[in-house]
Enzyme design. Structure first.
Site, short mmCIF file in Angstrom:
data_model
loop_
_atom_site.label_atom_id
_atom_site.label_comp_id
_atom_site.label_asym_id
_atom_site.label_seq_id
_atom_site.Cartn_x
_atom_site.Cartn_y
_atom_site.Cartn_z
N GLU A 1 -9.05 9.66 6.45
CA GLU A 1 -8.39 8.81 5.44
C GLU A 1 -9.32 7.71 4.92
OE1 GLU A 1 -4.43 6.02 4.77
OE2 GLU A 1 -4.89 6.74 6.77
N GLU B 1 3.39 1.31 -6.14
CA GLU B 1 3.72 0.73 -4.83
C GLU B 1 3.90 -0.78 -4.88
OE1 GLU B 1 4.52 2.20 -1.98
OE2 GLU B 1 4.20 4.21 -2.75
N ALA C 1 0.85 -1.19 0.00
CA ALA C 1 0.00 0.00 0.00
C ALA C 1 0.88 1.24 0.00
CB ALA C 1 -0.90 -0.01 1.22
N GLY D 1 -13.00 7.69 13.52
CA GLY D 1 -13.11 8.35 14.81
C GLY D 1 -12.12 9.48 14.97
N GLU E 1 13.71 4.64 1.30
CA GLU E 1 14.80 4.46 2.28
C GLU E 1 14.30 4.15 3.68
OE1 GLU E 1 15.82 8.96 3.82
OE2 GLU E 1 17.02 8.14 2.19
#
Length: 182
Positions: free
Chosen positions: A121, A94, A78, A117, A142
């Site tokens: 996102e 990714e 992800a 809550g 990194e």
């Protein structure tokens, strides 16, 4: 059942932190039910996640160190959606960086709130199939220390049931969204 969009009334705006991956603010709000108070919120651009499946039917996961829980978690690959970037572009990049695979078949599994809550996102979930290993995988970020793990769906479900603290919630949710196509 779809959530109804009922934004609170903003009474006072106070920003506390602007970060690299997310922002944090505290605002005085009046909720739709009339209650007033101060609420904290992590403002995040969203994340994209893939449930990658090899041609042999194995799931491709990453075992990754997460400083907030002071340990490693088993997760599907992800990443944070960059400003102006589509989630499908984010996860295509990714999956290559984190696993060394490229997918030729994608299915959009939808989006879901991660922690409503305290955060706005959303995770955009995808099923990635038709995997092939990259001859020259791109370098990992990194700050990432990742081990690629292959598991059968049955082994993953056992891991979730028997050791739930070792698997992150977005991976569990995305797996169950993908399950009908596995």
């Amino acid at each position: 059942m779809q959530p109804q969009h009922q934004p609170p009334e903003l009474l006072q705006q106070r920003f506390f932190y602007r970060g690299r991956k997310f922002n944090f603010d505290v605002n005085r709000l009046r909720l739709p039910n009339g209650v007033e108070g101060d609420w904290e919120c992590i403002r995040h651009p969203g994340g994209a996640l893939a449930v990658p499946v090899t041609p042999a039917g194995e799931l491709v996961l990453v075992y990754q160190y997460r400083f907030a829980v002071a340990g490693r978690l088993l997760e599907f690959p992800a990443g944070t959606v960059e400003v102006g970037e589509e989630p499908a572009v984010t996860i295509a990049r990714e999956i290559q960086e984190e696993t060394g695979y490229r997918a030729s078949q994608w299915r959009d599994l939808g989006k879901f709130p991660l922690a409503p809550g305290y955060s706005d996102e959303y995770i955009y979930a995808f099923l990635a199939q038709g995997l092939e290993p990259l001859p020259q995988p791109p370098a990992q970020d990194e700050d990432e220390e990742i081990e690629v793990v292959l598991m059968t769906p049955e082994a993953f479900e056992t891991q979730v049931r028997e050791q739930p603290t070792t698997v992150d919630a977005k991976s569990v949710m995305s797996y169950f969204l993908a399950r009908p196509w596995l």
